[in-house]
Design a protein around this motif. Sequence first.
Motif, PDB file in Angstrom:
ATOM      1  N   GLU A  67      38.116  25.029  16.087  1.00  0.00           N
ATOM      2  CA  GLU A  67      39.079  25.172  17.171  1.00  0.00           C
ATOM      3  C   GLU A  67      38.554  26.187  18.188  1.00  0.00           C
ATOM      4  N   PRO A  68      39.032  26.144  19.408  1.00  0.00           N
ATOM      5  CA  PRO A  68      38.577  27.116  20.416  1.00  0.00           C
ATOM      6  C   PRO A  68      38.809  28.556  19.958  1.00  0.00           C
ATOM      7  N   ASP A  69      38.000  29.459  20.472  1.00  0.00           N
ATOM      8  CA  ASP A  69      38.145  30.884  20.186  1.00  0.00           C
ATOM      9  C   ASP A  69      39.227  31.429  21.122  1.00  0.00           C
ATOM     10  N   HIS A  70      40.465  31.342  20.685  1.00  0.00           N
ATOM     11  CA  HIS A  70      41.594  31.674  21.547  1.00  0.00           C
ATOM     12  C   HIS A  70      41.696  33.174  21.783  1.00  0.00           C
ATOM     13  N   GLN A  71      42.019  33.508  23.011  1.00  0.00           N
ATOM     14  CA  GLN A  71      42.231  34.885  23.431  1.00  0.00           C
ATOM     15  C   GLN A  71      43.112  34.845  24.671  1.00  0.00           C
ATOM     16  N   PHE A  72      43.417  36.015  25.217  1.00  0.00           N
ATOM     17  CA  PHE A  72      44.384  36.076  26.300  1.00  0.00           C
ATOM     18  C   PHE A  72      43.868  36.930  27.448  1.00  0.00           C
ATOM     19  N   MET A  73      44.245  36.534  28.656  1.00  0.00           N
ATOM     20  CA  MET A  73      44.001  37.323  29.859  1.00  0.00           C
ATOM     21  C   MET A  73      45.320  37.978  30.246  1.00  0.00           C
ATOM     22  N   ILE A  74      45.311  39.286  30.456  1.00  0.00           N
ATOM     23  CA  ILE A  74      46.498  40.027  30.872  1.00  0.00           C
ATOM     24  C   ILE A  74      46.282  40.551  32.281  1.00  0.00           C
ATOM     25  N   ARG A  75      47.270  40.359  33.130  1.00  0.00           N
ATOM     26  CA  ARG A  75      47.178  40.826  34.514  1.00  0.00           C
ATOM     27  C   ARG A  75      48.232  41.917  34.750  1.00  0.00           C
ATOM     28  N   ALA A  76      47.806  43.035  35.270  1.00  0.00           N
ATOM     29  CA  ALA A  76      48.721  44.134  35.594  1.00  0.00           C
ATOM     30  C   ALA A  76      49.052  44.102  37.080  1.00  0.00           C
ATOM     31  N   ARG A  77      50.331  44.240  37.408  1.00  0.00           N
ATOM     32  CA  ARG A  77      50.737  44.329  38.811  1.00  0.00           C
ATOM     33  C   ARG A  77      50.376  45.710  39.354  1.00  0.00           C
ATOM     34  N   VAL A  78      49.803  45.712  40.552  1.00  0.00           N
ATOM     35  CA  VAL A  78      49.479  46.972  41.214  1.00  0.00           C
ATOM     36  C   VAL A  78      49.864  46.805  42.690  1.00  0.00           C
ATOM     37  N   THR A 107      41.294  39.537  43.853  1.00  0.00           N
ATOM     38  CA  THR A 107      41.349  39.512  45.315  1.00  0.00           C
ATOM     39  C   THR A 107      42.757  39.796  45.827  1.00  0.00           C
ATOM     40  N   ARG A 108      43.740  39.830  44.936  1.00  0.00           N
ATOM     41  CA  ARG A 108      45.116  40.134  45.340  1.00  0.00           C
ATOM     42  C   ARG A 108      45.559  41.497  44.815  1.00  0.00           C
ATOM     43  N   GLN A 109      44.601  42.401  44.654  1.00  0.00           N
ATOM     44  CA  GLN A 109      44.867  43.819  44.395  1.00  0.00           C
ATOM     45  C   GLN A 109      45.501  44.073  43.030  1.00  0.00           C
ATOM     46  N   ALA A 110      45.244  43.221  42.068  1.00  0.00           N
ATOM     47  CA  ALA A 110      45.751  43.433  40.713  1.00  0.00           C
ATOM     48  C   ALA A 110      44.585  43.715  39.764  1.00  0.00           C
ATOM     49  N   PHE A 111      44.904  44.093  38.516  1.00  0.00           N
ATOM     50  CA  PHE A 111      43.908  44.306  37.465  1.00  0.00           C
ATOM     51  C   PHE A 111      44.037  43.195  36.426  1.00  0.00           C
ATOM     52  N   GLN A 112      42.918  42.763  35.871  1.00  0.00           N
ATOM     53  CA  GLN A 112      42.945  41.811  34.780  1.00  0.00           C
ATOM     54  C   GLN A 112      42.109  42.310  33.614  1.00  0.00           C
ATOM     55  N   LEU A 113      42.654  42.137  32.408  1.00  0.00           N
ATOM     56  CA  LEU A 113      41.937  42.403  31.173  1.00  0.00           C
ATOM     57  C   LEU A 113      41.694  41.073  30.475  1.00  0.00           C
ATOM     58  N   HIS A 114      40.511  40.901  29.909  1.00  0.00           N
ATOM     59  CA  HIS A 114      40.154  39.650  29.239  1.00  0.00           C
ATOM     60  C   HIS A 114      39.775  39.907  27.784  1.00  0.00           C
ATOM     61  N   GLY A 115      39.845  38.840  26.998  1.00  0.00           N
ATOM     62  CA  GLY A 115      39.415  38.919  25.606  1.00  0.00           C
ATOM     63  C   GLY A 115      40.410  39.584  24.678  1.00  0.00           C
ATOM     64  N   VAL A 116      41.686  39.591  25.036  1.00  0.00           N
ATOM     65  CA  VAL A 116      42.712  40.209  24.192  1.00  0.00           C
ATOM     66  C   VAL A 116      43.157  39.198  23.130  1.00  0.00           C
ATOM     67  N   LEU A 117      43.127  39.597  21.871  1.00  0.00           N
ATOM     68  CA  LEU A 117      43.586  38.730  20.789  1.00  0.00           C
ATOM     69  C   LEU A 117      45.093  38.814  20.640  1.00  0.00           C
ATOM     70  N   LYS A 118      45.684  37.769  20.034  1.00  0.00           N
ATOM     71  CA  LYS A 118      47.148  37.701  19.972  1.00  0.00           C
ATOM     72  C   LYS A 118      47.746  38.932  19.309  1.00  0.00           C
ATOM     73  N   GLY A 119      47.121  39.422  18.267  1.00  0.00           N
ATOM     74  CA  GLY A 119      47.644  40.580  17.564  1.00  0.00           C
ATOM     75  C   GLY A 119      47.601  41.865  18.374  1.00  0.00           C
ATOM     76  N   ARG A 120      46.853  41.851  19.492  1.00  0.00           N
ATOM     77  CA  ARG A 120      46.746  43.036  20.342  1.00  0.00           C
ATOM     78  C   ARG A 120      47.594  42.920  21.602  1.00  0.00           C
ATOM     79  N   LEU A 121      48.310  41.818  21.759  1.00  0.00           N
ATOM     80  CA  LEU A 121      49.099  41.630  22.975  1.00  0.00           C
ATOM     81  C   LEU A 121      50.161  42.722  23.135  1.00  0.00           C
ATOM     82  N   LYS A 122      50.956  42.920  22.099  1.00  0.00           N
ATOM     83  CA  LYS A 122      52.056  43.878  22.219  1.00  0.00           C
ATOM     84  C   LYS A 122      51.559  45.301  22.458  1.00  0.00           C
TER      85      LYS A 122
END
Length: 330
Positions: A67-78, A107-122
């Motif tokens: 199965e795909p190596d699932h992970q999450f992208m989180i975007r912070a509003r700034v 390009t819209r002045q926000a931050f993004q984090l990549h490679g976050v696993l589901k257990g690290r979301l919270k």
Amino acid sequence: MSVTVKLTPVEGIKARSNLLRGTLLESLADSAAGTLAEDDTQLSKFHGFYQQDDRDVRDERRRQMLEPDHQFMIRARVPGGICTPKQWLAMDAIAAEHANGTIRLTTRQAFQLHGVLKGRLKPTLRAINDSLLDTIAACGDVNRNVMSTVLPEDSALHRRVFEDAAAVSRHLTPQTHAYHEIWLDGEKLSDEAAAEESEPVYGATYLPRKFKMSFAIPPRNDVDAFAHDLSFIAIAEAGQLLGYNVAVGGGMGVTHGDPKTYPRLATVVGFCLPDQVLEVSETIVKIQRDFGDRSDRKHARLKYTLDDQGEEWLHEQLVHRMGYSLSLPR
């Protein structure tokens, strides 16, 4: 004779979500899967993150029938792209501890984090909140990160325009308690209170699609004001803010081969005073909420609503809802 319009599946997910709660708590508790439940992958966007997979190993894992190596992208509003040195250092530490060690500046002045696993979301979302940033409404069918001409230290005018951008961002943030309940261990509403909870701006099904907004200070157009659903273009004399020209209906997105979609520059439809900005922005968002195309997400941006209904119709809606019209552009 009324015509029944078939809504997109996402509209049903939003309607059933109990104001963005869905089954996110149950999805997070399922340690056997690295993914969220299917409906929750749509709702998670409103909380500021997308379910993805590692593209670098996608083909190899497919060849190995994994199965795909699932992970999450989180975007912070700034809002306005402004953060303190302390917040920047906090984001850097969060990226190292919970993500893949990188911060991407959008390009819209926000931050993004990549490679976050589901257990690290919270813990990741909680750490971002502790830095006095947040992720709610960074994605999803809501008003997104509000952009503003950079460098508020340039002048009092720049500072005032940034403050207006930040005020609009706060004003149009979803009011649901779901974000605090799920990610910040906030007190869960009783059944009675939850039944009375509402979204005064967005309603139970939020917007038909994303909504993008910016504030610009001529002669700079570093925020690309005419590419947004709604932009406020500062009008000043001797460094004093007089108000804003209001530009509506921009968007450069287009779907190849679909003639119903097209790029469009925003139309300047009038002028408002600084103390009218919150009311004007809320009203235009509500107009799109009520009239945007919920049957076709590719045709659901404000630019299509404006072209389908006409500029005169927009002015009539503004007068009907606000009780006054916009002045002529300056």
